[in-house]
Design an enzyme around this catalytic site. Structure first.
Site, PDB file in Angstrom:
ATOM      1  N   ASP A   8       3.011  -0.292   9.020  1.00  0.00           N
ATOM      2  CA  ASP A   8       2.775  -1.729   9.159  1.00  0.00           C
ATOM      3  C   ASP A   8       1.665  -2.029  10.211  1.00  0.00           C
ATOM      4  OD1 ASP A   8       2.788  -4.614  10.047  1.00  0.00           O
ATOM      5  OD2 ASP A   8       4.987  -4.698   9.642  1.00  0.00           O
ATOM      6  N   TYR A  34      -6.159 -17.986   7.410  1.00  0.00           N
ATOM      7  CA  TYR A  34      -6.508 -17.052   6.916  1.00  0.00           C
ATOM      8  C   TYR A  34      -8.162 -16.811   7.270  1.00  0.00           C
ATOM      9  CZ  TYR A  34      -8.141 -13.753   3.215  1.00  0.00           C
ATOM     10  OH  TYR A  34      -8.909 -12.836   2.404  1.00  0.00           O
ATOM     11  N   LYS A  92     -10.219 -13.870   9.448  1.00  0.00           N
ATOM     12  CA  LYS A  92     -11.527 -13.355   8.707  1.00  0.00           C
ATOM     13  C   LYS A  92     -12.605 -13.604   9.671  1.00  0.00           C
ATOM     14  CE  LYS A  92      -9.122 -11.363   5.623  1.00  0.00           C
ATOM     15  NZ  LYS A  92      -9.246  -9.912   5.651  1.00  0.00           N
TER      16      LYS A  92
HETATM   17  P1  NAD Z   1      -3.565  -7.237  -1.908  1.00  0.00           P
HETATM   18  O1  NAD Z   1      -2.653  -8.445  -1.966  1.00  0.00           O
HETATM   19  O2  NAD Z   1      -3.843  -6.949  -3.576  1.00  0.00           O
HETATM   20  O3  NAD Z   1      -3.438  -6.033  -1.130  1.00  0.00           O
HETATM   21  C1  NAD Z   1      -3.409  -6.354   0.444  1.00  0.00           C
HETATM   22  C2  NAD Z   1      -2.650  -5.013   1.147  1.00  0.00           C
HETATM   23  O4  NAD Z   1      -2.281  -5.234   2.526  1.00  0.00           O
HETATM   24  C3  NAD Z   1      -1.524  -4.502   0.156  1.00  0.00           C
HETATM   25  O5  NAD Z   1      -1.720  -2.855   0.289  1.00  0.00           O
HETATM   26  C4  NAD Z   1      -0.651  -4.639   1.346  1.00  0.00           C
HETATM   27  O6  NAD Z   1       0.478  -3.792   1.308  1.00  0.00           O
HETATM   28  C5  NAD Z   1      -1.081  -4.644   2.445  1.00  0.00           C
HETATM   29  N1  NAD Z   1      -0.407  -5.186   3.798  1.00  0.00           N
HETATM   30  C6  NAD Z   1       0.028  -6.583   3.883  1.00  0.00           C
HETATM   31  N2  NAD Z   1       0.603  -6.864   4.925  1.00  0.00           N
HETATM   32  C7  NAD Z   1       0.610  -5.593   5.533  1.00  0.00           C
HETATM   33  C8  NAD Z   1       1.076  -5.201   6.819  1.00  0.00           C
HETATM   34  N3  NAD Z   1       1.736  -6.063   7.747  1.00  0.00           N
HETATM   35  N4  NAD Z   1       0.955  -3.792   7.222  1.00  0.00           N
HETATM   36  C9  NAD Z   1       0.048  -2.967   6.524  1.00  0.00           C
HETATM   37  N5  NAD Z   1      -0.410  -3.485   5.450  1.00  0.00           N
HETATM   38  C10 NAD Z   1      -0.164  -4.605   4.789  1.00  0.00           C
HETATM   39  O7  NAD Z   1      -4.907  -7.961  -1.466  1.00  0.00           O
HETATM   40  P2  NAD Z   1      -6.485  -7.536  -1.917  1.00  0.00           P
HETATM   41  O8  NAD Z   1      -6.926  -8.712  -2.763  1.00  0.00           O
HETATM   42  O9  NAD Z   1      -6.769  -6.171  -2.589  1.00  0.00           O
HETATM   43  O10 NAD Z   1      -7.094  -7.847  -0.207  1.00  0.00           O
HETATM   44  C11 NAD Z   1      -7.407  -6.541   0.333  1.00  0.00           C
HETATM   45  C12 NAD Z   1      -8.254  -7.117   1.590  1.00  0.00           C
HETATM   46  O11 NAD Z   1      -9.528  -7.928   1.182  1.00  0.00           O
HETATM   47  C13 NAD Z   1      -7.333  -8.180   2.442  1.00  0.00           C
HETATM   48  O12 NAD Z   1      -7.824  -8.141   3.722  1.00  0.00           O
HETATM   49  C14 NAD Z   1      -7.943  -9.536   1.912  1.00  0.00           C
HETATM   50  O13 NAD Z   1      -7.931 -10.769   2.820  1.00  0.00           O
HETATM   51  C15 NAD Z   1      -9.243  -9.091   1.624  1.00  0.00           C
HETATM   52  N6  NAD Z   1     -10.251 -10.074   0.669  1.00  0.00           N
HETATM   53  C16 NAD Z   1      -9.695 -10.230  -0.434  1.00  0.00           C
HETATM   54  C17 NAD Z   1     -10.382 -11.058  -1.295  1.00  0.00           C
HETATM   55  C18 NAD Z   1     -10.224 -11.134  -2.913  1.00  0.00           C
HETATM   56  O14 NAD Z   1     -10.700 -12.166  -3.702  1.00  0.00           O
HETATM   57  N7  NAD Z   1      -9.017 -10.526  -3.373  1.00  0.00           N
HETATM   58  C19 NAD Z   1     -11.544 -11.877  -1.003  1.00  0.00           C
HETATM   59  C20 NAD Z   1     -11.835 -11.713   0.359  1.00  0.00           C
HETATM   60  C21 NAD Z   1     -11.367 -10.851   1.152  1.00  0.00           C
END
Ligand code: NAD
Length: 247
Positions: A63, A155, A159
């Site tokens: 975590d 959020y 970011k």
């Molecule tokens: P996702 O929800 O598929 O994956 C999120 C990951 O974060 C998971 O592996 C989860 O286990 C982990 N996580 C959550 N809480 C946690 C904690 N307390 N400790 C450790 N791990 C934890 O999301 P995603 O879309 O793959 O996003 C990954 C990253 O990219 C994130 O930081 C997200 O904000 C960023 N992001 C995503 C998008 C998008 O469009 N999907 C856009 C911009 C930024």
């Protein structure tokens, strides 16, 4: 192979972008420590796939809010691989609400995971890179950290905070050969965006000049680039992987 002999720790590697980054770095020769949290089974699956493909990988539960768990990851990484060369701060969550309705808990939870989590890993794992006098830290921010987004005050603030952390760490670590950069993805097809209401998805897509969502692999390729020797003179930057959304 661009990352042969390197060791990469990836937070939130159980699915989505983190999973794609872990697989892409392994395919370029990196040893991978794939971290999951409550869904550590996903990270174990990633590690299994890498090992089955002939690579080296370890999965652990961590975590990112918990400094002791991150220390344990560093110890395990050093025991298994002897160094840590790449850190990808990818773990992130959303708890969307309009500002007037957003609870303090929703604010704090997102800040804790997205921003404090990246601070703790930078402090603990970055310190190891500092001692090694080499390393690459790649923080996953978001285009909403640059442009804001209704319903995402927590959020988008987290970011934007990641960008401040990136630039400060880049300046603090530069003298030790450690580069720190951020990737700002736009609308990427993962479980995080799958949960959005259809109307929000359509509205977001209308902002993307390339006219489609990105894939986790398209983000992962930029992370590989930033971790590789090709990016040796790049630090403190934010690279948008957003189909043109932010231009
Ligand atoms: P996702 O929800 O598929 O994956 C999120 C990951 O974060 C998971 O592996 C989860 O286990 C982990 N996580 C959550 N809480 C946690 C904690 N307390 N400790 C450790 N791990 C934890 O999301 P995603 O879309 O793959 O996003 C990954 C990253 O990219 C994130 O930081 C997200 O904000 C960023 N992001 C995503 C998008 C998008 O469009 N999907 C856009 C911009 C930024």
């Amino acid at each position: 192979m661009k990352l042969a002999g390197r060791v990469a720790i990836i937070t939130g590697a159980s699915k989505g972008i983190g999973r794609a980054v872990a697989l892409a770095m392994a395919s370029e020769g990196a040893g991978v420590i794939a971290l999951g949290n409550t869904d550590v089974a996903g990270a174990e699956d990633v590690a299994r796939r890498i090992v089955e493909g002939g690579g080296q990988a370890l999965a652990m539960k961590a975590d990112v809010r918990n400094a002791d768990e991150i220390q344990a990851v560093l110890r395990a990484a050093l025991e298994r691989f002897g160094s840590v060369d790449i850190l990808v701060n990818n773990a992130g969550i959303t708890r969307d609400n309009f500002i007037f309705r957003m609870t303090e808990d929703e604010w704090l939870e997102v800040m804790d995971v997205n921003l404090k989590g990246a601070f703790l890993t930078t402090k603990i794992i970055g310190h190891q890179m500092f001692r090694q006098r080499a390393g690459r830290i790649i923080n996953i921010s978001s285009v909403v950290g640059l442009r804001g987004n209704p319903g995402q005050a927590n959020y988008s603030s987290s970011k934007a905070g990641i960008i401040g952390l990136t630039k400060t760490a880049a300046r603090e670590f530069a003298g030790r050969g450690v580069t720190v950069n951020a990737i700002a993805p736009g609308f990427i097809a993962t479980q995080m965006t799958e949960r959005l209401p259809e109307a929000s998805k359509t509205a977001l897509l209308s902002l993307v000049p390339l006219g489609r969502p990105g894939t986790p692999e398209e983000v992962a390729r930029v992370a590989v680039f930033l971790a590789s020797d090709d990016a040796s003179y790049i630090t403190g930057q934010v690279i948008c992987v957003d189909g043109g959304m932010t231009m």
